[in-house]
Design an enzyme around this catalytic site. Structure first.
Site, PDB file in Angstrom:
ATOM      1  N   ASP A  65      -1.165  -5.947  -0.215  1.00 38.32           N
ATOM      2  CA  ASP A  65      -0.966  -5.392   0.738  1.00 38.32           C
ATOM      3  C   ASP A  65      -2.783  -5.187   0.920  1.00 38.32           C
ATOM      4  OD1 ASP A  65       0.859  -4.703   2.563  1.00 38.32           O
ATOM      5  OD2 ASP A  65       1.233  -2.704   1.871  1.00 38.32           O
TER       6      ASP A  65
ATOM      7  N   GLU B 261      -1.475  -5.816   8.713  1.00 36.27           N
ATOM      8  CA  GLU B 261      -0.971  -5.784   9.768  1.00 36.27           C
ATOM      9  C   GLU B 261      -1.777  -5.396  10.935  1.00 36.27           C
ATOM     10  OE1 GLU B 261      -0.543  -0.977   9.090  1.00 36.27           O
ATOM     11  OE2 GLU B 261       1.126  -1.039   7.308  1.00 36.27           O
TER      12      GLU B 261
ATOM     13  N   ASP C  16       0.616  -1.569  -0.026  1.00 36.58           N
ATOM     14  CA  ASP C  16       0.236  -0.295  -0.158  1.00 36.58           C
ATOM     15  C   ASP C  16       1.412   1.073  -0.030  1.00 36.58           C
ATOM     16  OD1 ASP C  16       1.333  -0.671   3.100  1.00 36.58           O
ATOM     17  OD2 ASP C  16      -0.788   0.401   3.385  1.00 36.58           O
ATOM     18  N   SER C  17       2.529   0.918   0.079  1.00 40.28           N
ATOM     19  CA  SER C  17       2.979   2.551   0.091  1.00 40.28           C
ATOM     20  C   SER C  17       2.595   2.848  -1.541  1.00 40.28           C
ATOM     21  CB  SER C  17       4.380   1.661   0.063  1.00 40.28           C
ATOM     22  OG  SER C  17       4.777   0.833  -1.150  1.00 40.28           O
TER      23      SER C  17
ATOM     24  N   LYS D 209      -1.236  -9.385   2.859  1.00 45.64           N
ATOM     25  CA  LYS D 209      -0.012  -9.043   3.830  1.00 45.64           C
ATOM     26  C   LYS D 209      -1.435  -7.901   4.961  1.00 45.64           C
ATOM     27  CE  LYS D 209       3.477  -5.477   3.787  1.00 45.64           C
ATOM     28  NZ  LYS D 209       2.531  -5.129   4.730  1.00 45.64           N
TER      29      LYS D 209
ATOM     30  N   GLU E 155       9.178  -4.406  10.443  1.00 48.43           N
ATOM     31  CA  GLU E 155       9.838  -2.533  10.362  1.00 48.43           C
ATOM     32  C   GLU E 155      10.437  -1.715  11.023  1.00 48.43           C
ATOM     33  OE1 GLU E 155       6.814  -1.373   7.270  1.00 48.43           O
ATOM     34  OE2 GLU E 155       8.280   0.676   6.767  1.00 48.43           O
TER      35      GLU E 155
END
Ligand code: KIV
Length: 269
Positions: A88, A120, A49-50, A118, A187
């Site tokens: 993501d 978080e 999602d970057s 993925k 991270e």
């Protein structure tokens, strides 16, 4: 690439850790970049999602939507015959309810061809993550600096420097492993803590800004290819300077157009 090219699976990630083979992962968001990475033999591509930052120019990952992620992930998955493609789940796609999370997870898998998702977070989302894994969808966890929580963290600083947060991270890696995650991104935490996390579980820990004593590394490709000379955090190594290469190509092209040096006869019909 030969016909015999082998697709990396989420199961293979765990075998790679078991035999001590480090895992290399980069982000990509489009077909041609993913084709180059795949044909270069890269283990895994993260459709992160970057993309919110590097593709859309946002200051953080909050605004990107499921619809946006589907376009990027579909383009990348189409390119990949070898690399494991992880997409993501963006902010808001799994936080509301388990049902909503399942619907979004299923939709992303159906509409993109990605190999895994993925998500978080640790304990807070463990029921949701378990549910998605039980539905047959491989999930990679993400702990430490989880950028979707940037507003709660108050910035993008190093996480888990204090004992309580460090101990929670170790508990969370174990919870995610027990829930069935096939890998966990960690991270921006102290290298010593990331090494402890990697030693605590059998699933690979993929670090970003988490030192070298983990099972693999991930970087945002625009960072390691040197697109933005104004962005150079300590954990990024620039393997190329595409900013300067692209700038020169654009300037050379413009000079040629203005001087009527492009196109020449062999470039015309
Ligand atoms: O979105 C992303 O690119 C990521 C990496 C920074 C791990 O989550």
């Amino acid at each position: 690439m030969p016909d015999s090219v082998k697709k990396i699976t989420s199961k293979e990630f765990i075998s790679m850790k078991a035999r001590g083979e480090k895992i290399a992962m980069l982000t990509a968001y489009d077909y041609l970049t993913a084709t180059i990475f795949d044909q270069a033999g890269l283990d895994s591509i993260l459709v992160g999602d970057s993309a919110s930052n590097v593709m859309q120019g946002n200051a953080n990952t909050i605004p990107i939507t499921v619809d946006d992620m589907i376009v990027y992930a579909r383009s990348v998955a189409r390119a990949c015959k070898h690399s494991l493609v992880i997409c993501d789940m963006p902010f808001g796609s799994y936080q509301i309810s388990k049902t909503d999370a399942m619907q979004n997870a299923v939709r992303i898998m159906k509409e993109t061809g990605a190999d895994a998702l993925k998500i978080e977070g640790g304990e807070e989302y463990i029921d949701t993550i378990s549910c998605i894994i039980r539905a047959g969808i491989p999930v990679c966890g993400h702990l430490g600096l989880t950028p979707q929580s940037v507003k709660a963290f108050g910035g993008f600083g190093v996480r888990a420097k204090e004992t309580a947060e460090a101990e929670k991270l170790i508990r969370d890696v174990k919870l995610l492993e027990n829930a069935g995650c096939f890998a966990i991104v960690i991270e921006k935490v102290p290298a010593e803590l990331a090494a402890r996390a990697a030693a605590a579980v059998k699933v690979p820990i993929i670090g970003i800004g988490a030192g070298n004593d983990v099972d693999g590394q991930v970087l945002v490709s625009q960072d390691m290819l040197g697109y933005d000379p104004s962005f150079h955090p300590k954990f990024v190594r620039a393997y190329a300077n595409l900013h300067d290469i692209i700038t020169k190509a654009v300037q050379d092209y413009q000079s040629d157009v203005k001087a009527k040096a492009f196109p020449n006869e062999s470039e015309s019909y």
